[in-house]
Design a protein around this motif. Sequence first.
Motif, mmCIF file in Angstrom:
data_model
loop_
_atom_site.group_PDB
_atom_site.id
_atom_site.type_symbol
_atom_site.label_atom_id
_atom_site.label_comp_id
_atom_site.label_asym_id
_atom_site.label_seq_id
_atom_site.Cartn_x
_atom_site.Cartn_y
_atom_site.Cartn_z
ATOM 1 N N ILE A 1 37.523 43.798 44.348
ATOM 2 C CA ILE A 1 36.948 43.116 43.186
ATOM 3 C C ILE A 1 37.827 43.452 41.999
ATOM 4 O O ILE A 1 38.160 44.618 41.792
ATOM 5 C CB ILE A 1 35.529 43.659 42.925
ATOM 6 N N VAL A 2 38.206 42.451 41.232
ATOM 7 C CA VAL A 2 38.982 42.728 40.017
ATOM 8 C C VAL A 2 38.299 42.033 38.852
ATOM 9 O O VAL A 2 38.103 40.824 38.857
ATOM 10 C CB VAL A 2 40.438 42.223 40.121
ATOM 11 N N VAL A 3 37.915 42.829 37.844
ATOM 12 C CA VAL A 3 37.292 42.288 36.635
ATOM 13 C C VAL A 3 38.296 42.407 35.508
ATOM 14 O O VAL A 3 38.847 43.476 35.264
ATOM 15 C CB VAL A 3 36.019 43.071 36.277
ATOM 16 N N GLU A 4 38.539 41.298 34.815
ATOM 17 C CA GLU A 4 39.490 41.332 33.704
ATOM 18 C C GLU A 4 38.729 41.016 32.417
ATOM 19 O O GLU A 4 38.165 39.933 32.275
ATOM 20 C CB GLU A 4 40.594 40.301 33.944
ATOM 21 N N ALA A 5 38.694 41.965 31.497
ATOM 22 C CA ALA A 5 37.974 41.763 30.235
ATOM 23 C C ALA A 5 38.965 41.351 29.166
ATOM 24 O O ALA A 5 39.963 42.038 28.927
ATOM 25 C CB ALA A 5 37.265 43.044 29.819
ATOM 26 N N VAL A 6 38.708 40.211 28.537
ATOM 27 C CA VAL A 6 39.628 39.650 27.546
ATOM 28 C C VAL A 6 38.834 39.230 26.316
ATOM 29 O O VAL A 6 37.621 39.038 26.389
ATOM 30 C CB VAL A 6 40.387 38.422 28.119
ATOM 31 N N PRO A 7 39.501 39.044 25.172
ATOM 32 C CA PRO A 7 38.792 38.526 23.986
ATOM 33 C C PRO A 7 38.194 37.154 24.268
ATOM 34 O O PRO A 7 38.665 36.425 25.151
ATOM 35 C CB PRO A 7 39.890 38.437 22.920
ATOM 36 N N LEU A 8 37.173 36.807 23.511
ATOM 37 C CA LEU A 8 36.389 35.598 23.802
ATOM 38 C C LEU A 8 37.231 34.328 23.863
ATOM 39 O O LEU A 8 37.042 33.480 24.739
ATOM 40 C CB LEU A 8 35.262 35.449 22.767
ATOM 41 N N GLU A 9 38.197 34.179 22.904
ATOM 42 C CA GLU A 9 38.986 32.937 22.912
ATOM 43 C C GLU A 9 39.792 32.819 24.205
ATOM 44 O O GLU A 9 39.932 31.731 24.778
ATOM 45 C CB GLU A 9 39.974 32.859 21.739
ATOM 46 N N HIS A 10 40.336 33.961 24.640
ATOM 47 C CA HIS A 10 41.104 33.937 25.890
ATOM 48 C C HIS A 10 40.210 33.565 27.056
ATOM 49 O O HIS A 10 40.608 32.834 27.965
ATOM 50 C CB HIS A 10 41.749 35.309 26.151
#
Lengths: 230, 86
Positions: A209-218
Amino acid sequence: MAHPSQLGFQDAASPVMEELLHFHDHALMIVFLISTLVLYIIVAMVTTKLTNKFILDSQEIEIIWTLLPAIILILIALPSLRILYLMDEINDPHLTIKAMGHRWYWSYEYTDYEDLGFDSYMIPTQDLAPGQFRLLETDHRMVVPVESPIRILISAEDVLHSWAVPSLGVKMDAVPGRLNQTAFIASRPGVFYGQCSEICGANHSFMPIVVEAVPLEHFENWSSLMLEDA
Amino acid sequence: MSDAVQEKIKNYRTAPFDARFPNTNQTRNCFQNYLDFHRCNKVLSAKDQDTAPCDWYRRVYKSLCPISWVQKWDDQIEAGSFPGKI
Protein backbone atom coordinates in the motif's frame (compact mmCIF):
# COMPACT_ATOMS: atom_id res chain seq x y z
CA MET A 1 9.02 3.43 5.42
CA ALA A 2 10.97 0.90 7.44
CA HIS A 3 14.75 0.89 7.15
CA PRO A 4 17.34 -1.82 7.80
CA SER A 5 18.22 -2.51 11.46
CA GLN A 6 15.28 -0.39 12.54
CA LEU A 7 14.36 -0.86 16.20
CA GLY A 8 11.58 1.64 16.83
CA PHE A 9 8.47 2.79 15.00
CA GLN A 10 8.57 4.64 11.69
CA ASP A 11 8.31 8.43 11.96
CA ALA A 12 4.72 9.41 12.66
CA ALA A 13 2.80 11.00 9.80
CA SER A 14 -0.51 11.50 11.61
CA PRO A 15 -1.46 13.00 14.98
CA VAL A 16 -2.77 9.65 16.26
CA MET A 17 0.49 7.90 15.42
CA GLU A 18 2.42 10.63 17.23
CA GLU A 19 0.34 9.96 20.34
CA LEU A 20 0.85 6.22 20.03
CA LEU A 21 4.58 6.71 19.62
CA HIS A 22 4.85 8.86 22.75
CA PHE A 23 2.71 6.45 24.74
CA HIS A 24 4.91 3.60 23.65
CA ASP A 25 7.98 5.54 24.79
CA HIS A 26 6.32 6.13 28.15
CA ALA A 27 5.26 2.51 28.65
CA LEU A 28 8.59 1.15 27.47
CA MET A 29 10.47 3.41 29.87
CA ILE A 30 8.41 2.00 32.73
CA VAL A 31 9.17 -1.50 31.48
CA PHE A 32 12.91 -0.73 31.32
CA LEU A 33 12.89 0.75 34.85
CA ILE A 34 11.09 -2.25 36.33
CA SER A 35 13.29 -4.72 34.47
CA THR A 36 16.45 -2.93 35.60
CA LEU A 37 15.23 -2.92 39.19
CA VAL A 38 14.37 -6.62 39.09
CA LEU A 39 17.66 -7.50 37.41
CA TYR A 40 19.55 -5.51 40.02
CA ILE A 41 17.71 -7.25 42.85
CA ILE A 42 18.39 -10.67 41.33
CA VAL A 43 22.10 -9.94 40.95
CA ALA A 44 22.25 -8.53 44.47
CA MET A 45 20.50 -11.59 45.92
CA VAL A 46 22.73 -13.98 44.03
CA THR A 47 26.02 -12.30 44.86
CA THR A 48 25.59 -11.50 48.54
CA LYS A 49 27.09 -13.51 51.38
CA LEU A 50 24.61 -12.08 53.88
CA THR A 51 21.82 -14.30 55.14
CA ASN A 52 18.99 -13.61 57.53
CA LYS A 53 17.06 -16.57 58.84
CA PHE A 54 14.75 -14.61 61.13
CA ILE A 55 12.54 -12.50 58.89
CA LEU A 56 8.94 -13.61 59.24
CA ASP A 57 6.97 -10.72 57.82
CA SER A 58 7.18 -7.05 56.96
CA GLN A 59 4.10 -4.95 56.72
CA GLU A 60 5.95 -1.93 55.30
CA ILE A 61 7.48 -3.59 52.27
CA GLU A 62 4.26 -5.44 51.57
CA ILE A 63 2.45 -2.11 51.41
CA ILE A 64 5.12 -0.63 49.15
CA TRP A 65 5.16 -3.47 46.67
CA THR A 66 1.40 -3.45 46.45
CA LEU A 67 0.88 0.28 46.19
CA LEU A 68 3.72 1.04 43.80
CA PRO A 69 2.61 -1.44 41.09
CA ALA A 70 -0.96 -0.14 41.41
CA ILE A 71 0.27 3.41 40.89
CA ILE A 72 2.41 2.35 37.95
CA LEU A 73 -0.54 0.60 36.34
CA ILE A 74 -2.66 3.70 36.73
CA LEU A 75 0.13 5.77 35.18
CA ILE A 76 0.01 3.45 32.19
CA ALA A 77 -3.77 3.16 31.98
CA LEU A 78 -4.58 6.88 32.00
CA PRO A 79 -2.62 7.87 28.86
CA SER A 80 -3.71 4.64 27.22
CA LEU A 81 -7.41 5.34 27.72
CA ARG A 82 -6.89 8.95 26.69
CA ILE A 83 -5.56 7.82 23.33
CA LEU A 84 -8.25 5.16 22.99
CA TYR A 85 -10.99 7.75 23.34
CA LEU A 86 -9.10 10.19 21.15
CA MET A 87 -9.12 7.60 18.37
CA ASP A 88 -12.85 7.09 18.90
CA GLU A 89 -13.79 10.74 18.43
CA ILE A 90 -16.50 11.60 15.94
CA ASN A 91 -14.79 12.68 12.73
CA ASP A 92 -15.97 15.19 10.18
CA PRO A 93 -14.17 13.85 7.11
CA HIS A 94 -13.41 15.96 4.06
CA LEU A 95 -13.05 12.98 1.79
CA THR A 96 -14.12 9.34 1.67
CA ILE A 97 -11.93 6.73 -0.02
CA LYS A 98 -12.68 3.04 -0.37
CA ALA A 99 -9.88 0.50 -0.34
CA MET A 100 -10.89 -2.91 -1.68
CA GLY A 101 -8.59 -5.89 -1.17
CA HIS A 102 -8.24 -8.39 -3.97
CA ARG A 103 -5.96 -11.32 -4.64
CA TRP A 104 -3.37 -9.84 -4.89
CA TYR A 105 -3.69 -6.05 -5.19
CA TRP A 106 -5.62 -3.15 -3.71
CA SER A 107 -8.11 -1.01 -5.58
CA TYR A 108 -9.05 2.49 -4.51
CA GLU A 109 -12.32 4.27 -5.17
CA TYR A 110 -12.89 7.99 -4.87
CA THR A 111 -16.62 8.41 -5.46
CA ASP A 112 -17.63 11.56 -3.57
CA TYR A 113 -18.00 13.50 -6.82
CA GLU A 114 -17.11 11.43 -9.87
CA ASP A 115 -16.60 7.68 -10.09
CA LEU A 116 -12.84 7.37 -9.85
CA GLY A 117 -11.51 3.86 -9.33
CA PHE A 118 -8.14 2.29 -10.08
CA ASP A 119 -6.05 -0.73 -9.17
CA SER A 120 -2.75 -0.61 -7.35
CA TYR A 121 -0.35 -3.44 -8.17
CA MET A 122 3.10 -3.95 -6.72
CA ILE A 123 5.93 -3.04 -9.07
CA PRO A 124 7.86 -6.29 -9.73
CA THR A 125 11.50 -6.21 -8.61
CA GLN A 126 12.88 -6.38 -12.15
CA ASP A 127 10.86 -3.31 -13.17
CA LEU A 128 11.98 -1.04 -10.35
CA ALA A 129 13.60 2.28 -11.22
CA PRO A 130 16.79 3.22 -9.33
CA GLY A 131 15.93 4.52 -5.87
CA GLN A 132 12.60 2.71 -5.61
CA PHE A 133 11.90 0.29 -2.79
CA ARG A 134 11.72 -3.44 -3.39
CA LEU A 135 8.34 -5.07 -2.61
CA LEU A 136 6.90 -1.73 -1.47
CA GLU A 137 6.28 0.36 -4.59
CA THR A 138 3.03 0.29 -6.55
CA ASP A 139 2.06 1.45 -10.01
CA HIS A 140 -0.68 3.75 -8.68
CA ARG A 141 -0.54 5.40 -5.30
CA MET A 142 -3.46 6.35 -3.09
CA VAL A 143 -3.13 10.14 -3.21
CA VAL A 144 -4.68 12.16 -0.40
CA PRO A 145 -4.75 15.87 0.45
CA VAL A 146 -2.49 16.74 3.37
CA GLU A 147 -3.93 17.90 6.70
CA SER A 148 -7.48 16.82 5.77
CA PRO A 149 -9.48 14.31 7.81
CA ILE A 150 -9.97 11.33 5.54
CA ARG A 151 -12.51 8.58 6.06
CA ILE A 152 -11.34 5.30 4.60
CA LEU A 153 -13.75 2.39 4.14
CA ILE A 154 -12.05 -0.94 3.80
CA SER A 155 -13.46 -4.14 2.36
CA ALA A 156 -12.42 -7.12 0.29
CA GLU A 157 -13.68 -8.79 -2.85
CA ASP A 158 -12.50 -12.32 -2.18
CA VAL A 159 -10.72 -13.33 1.03
CA LEU A 160 -9.59 -11.56 4.18
CA HIS A 161 -6.95 -8.88 3.73
CA SER A 162 -5.86 -6.04 5.99
CA TRP A 163 -5.02 -2.47 5.07
CA ALA A 164 -2.16 -1.15 7.15
CA VAL A 165 0.09 1.92 6.98
CA PRO A 166 2.29 2.03 10.10
CA SER A 167 3.41 5.66 9.81
CA LEU A 168 -0.21 6.80 9.73
CA GLY A 169 -1.09 4.52 12.64
CA VAL A 170 -3.76 2.73 10.62
CA LYS A 171 -4.61 -0.94 10.38
CA MET A 172 -8.04 -2.29 9.54
CA ASP A 173 -9.13 -5.71 8.38
CA ALA A 174 -10.66 -6.06 4.93
CA VAL A 175 -13.56 -8.47 5.27
CA PRO A 176 -15.65 -9.57 2.27
CA GLY A 177 -19.21 -8.26 2.59
CA ARG A 178 -18.31 -5.84 5.36
CA LEU A 179 -17.37 -2.19 5.22
CA ASN A 180 -14.91 -1.23 7.94
CA GLN A 181 -14.40 2.43 8.63
CA THR A 182 -11.32 4.15 9.94
CA ALA A 183 -9.98 7.69 9.64
CA PHE A 184 -6.68 9.47 9.57
CA ILE A 185 -5.10 12.85 8.93
CA ALA A 186 -1.79 13.06 7.07
CA SER A 187 -0.01 15.78 9.05
CA ARG A 188 2.74 16.31 6.49
CA PRO A 189 3.24 15.77 2.75
CA GLY A 190 5.11 12.58 1.94
CA VAL A 191 4.94 9.00 0.77
CA PHE A 192 3.91 6.38 3.33
CA TYR A 193 4.22 2.65 2.81
CA GLY A 194 2.36 -0.31 4.21
CA GLN A 195 1.75 -3.95 3.46
CA CYS A 196 -1.20 -6.32 3.47
CA SER A 197 -1.57 -7.55 7.04
CA GLU A 198 -3.80 -10.60 6.79
CA ILE A 199 -2.68 -13.80 5.12
CA CYS A 200 -4.48 -14.06 1.82
CA GLY A 201 -2.67 -16.61 -0.29
CA ALA A 202 0.43 -16.98 -2.40
CA ASN A 203 1.15 -13.29 -2.97
CA HIS A 204 0.09 -11.94 0.40
CA SER A 205 3.55 -10.39 0.84
CA PHE A 206 3.38 -8.74 -2.59
CA MET A 207 0.39 -6.43 -2.39
CA PRO A 208 1.75 -3.28 -0.73
CA ILE A 209 0.00 0.00 0.00
CA VAL A 210 1.41 3.41 -0.85
CA VAL A 211 -0.25 6.60 0.39
CA GLU A 212 0.97 9.87 -1.05
CA ALA A 213 -0.05 13.04 0.81
CA VAL A 214 0.06 16.19 -1.30
CA PRO A 215 -1.30 19.76 -1.05
CA LEU A 216 -4.95 20.10 -2.01
CA GLU A 217 -4.38 21.68 -5.44
CA HIS A 218 -2.05 18.85 -6.40
CA PHE A 219 -4.65 16.37 -5.22
CA GLU A 220 -7.30 18.04 -7.38
CA ASN A 221 -4.97 18.01 -10.40
CA TRP A 222 -4.13 14.36 -9.80
CA SER A 223 -7.76 13.29 -9.53
CA SER A 224 -8.67 15.16 -12.75
CA LEU A 225 -5.77 13.43 -14.54
CA MET A 226 -6.78 10.02 -13.17
CA LEU A 227 -10.36 10.53 -14.31
CA GLU A 228 -9.17 11.39 -17.83
CA ASP A 229 -6.95 8.31 -17.98
CA ALA A 230 -9.67 5.96 -16.77
CA MET B 1 -37.51 21.16 -2.91
CA SER B 2 -36.90 23.00 0.35
CA ASP B 3 -33.98 25.42 0.50
CA ALA B 4 -32.33 23.58 3.36
CA VAL B 5 -32.16 20.32 1.41
CA GLN B 6 -30.95 22.15 -1.68
CA GLU B 7 -28.17 23.84 0.32
CA LYS B 8 -27.09 20.56 1.83
CA ILE B 9 -26.83 18.84 -1.55
CA LYS B 10 -25.09 21.81 -3.15
CA ASN B 11 -22.47 21.98 -0.41
CA TYR B 12 -21.97 18.23 -0.30
CA ARG B 13 -18.39 17.28 0.48
CA THR B 14 -18.64 13.70 1.64
CA ALA B 15 -21.05 11.55 3.63
CA PRO B 16 -21.37 13.18 7.07
CA PHE B 17 -21.25 11.35 10.37
CA ASP B 18 -24.50 9.41 10.83
CA ALA B 19 -25.39 8.80 14.47
CA ARG B 20 -27.42 5.73 13.49
CA PHE B 21 -24.15 4.06 12.50
CA PRO B 22 -21.53 5.25 14.98
CA ASN B 23 -19.27 2.20 14.89
CA THR B 24 -16.60 0.71 12.70
CA ASN B 25 -19.00 -1.45 10.67
CA GLN B 26 -20.51 0.88 8.05
CA THR B 27 -22.05 -1.85 5.91
CA ARG B 28 -25.57 -1.00 6.99
CA ASN B 29 -24.95 2.74 6.47
CA CYS B 30 -24.15 2.12 2.80
CA PHE B 31 -27.05 -0.29 2.32
CA GLN B 32 -29.56 1.93 4.12
CA ASN B 33 -28.77 4.95 1.97
CA TYR B 34 -29.00 2.83 -1.17
CA LEU B 35 -32.42 1.60 -0.06
CA ASP B 36 -33.53 5.08 0.95
CA PHE B 37 -32.58 6.49 -2.45
CA HIS B 38 -34.64 3.93 -4.31
CA ARG B 39 -37.54 4.17 -1.88
CA CYS B 40 -37.48 7.99 -2.12
CA ASN B 41 -37.51 7.78 -5.90
CA LYS B 42 -40.36 5.28 -5.89
CA VAL B 43 -42.52 7.29 -3.50
CA LEU B 44 -41.94 10.69 -5.11
CA SER B 45 -42.43 9.40 -8.65
CA ALA B 46 -45.64 7.71 -7.62
CA LYS B 47 -46.91 11.09 -6.45
CA ASP B 48 -45.56 12.80 -9.58
CA GLN B 49 -43.30 15.01 -7.48
CA ASP B 50 -39.77 16.23 -8.15
CA THR B 51 -37.30 13.50 -7.15
CA ALA B 52 -34.44 15.99 -6.61
CA PRO B 53 -34.43 15.62 -2.78
CA CYS B 54 -33.53 11.95 -3.29
CA ASP B 55 -30.22 13.16 -4.60
CA TRP B 56 -28.90 13.40 -1.03
CA TYR B 57 -29.22 9.64 -0.56
CA ARG B 58 -27.64 9.05 -3.94
CA ARG B 59 -24.60 11.16 -3.04
CA VAL B 60 -24.23 9.41 0.31
CA TYR B 61 -24.47 5.88 -1.02
CA LYS B 62 -22.12 6.74 -3.87
CA SER B 63 -19.60 7.97 -1.30
CA LEU B 64 -19.92 4.97 0.97
CA CYS B 65 -20.74 1.93 -1.12
CA PRO B 66 -18.09 0.08 -3.11
CA ILE B 67 -18.69 0.39 -6.84
CA SER B 68 -18.93 -3.39 -7.25
CA TRP B 69 -21.67 -3.63 -4.62
CA VAL B 70 -23.69 -0.86 -6.32
CA GLN B 71 -23.31 -2.52 -9.69
CA LYS B 72 -24.43 -5.85 -8.30
CA TRP B 73 -27.46 -4.33 -6.61
CA ASP B 74 -28.38 -2.31 -9.72
CA ASP B 75 -28.24 -5.50 -11.78
CA GLN B 76 -30.36 -7.28 -9.19
CA ILE B 77 -32.96 -4.52 -9.22
CA GLU B 78 -33.13 -4.74 -13.00
CA ALA B 79 -33.49 -8.49 -12.84
CA GLY B 80 -36.04 -8.27 -10.05
CA SER B 81 -33.93 -10.27 -7.62
CA PHE B 82 -32.85 -7.49 -5.25
CA PRO B 83 -33.17 -8.82 -1.68
CA GLY B 84 -34.04 -5.51 -0.05
CA LYS B 85 -37.53 -4.04 0.21
CA ILE B 86 -38.00 -0.99 -1.99
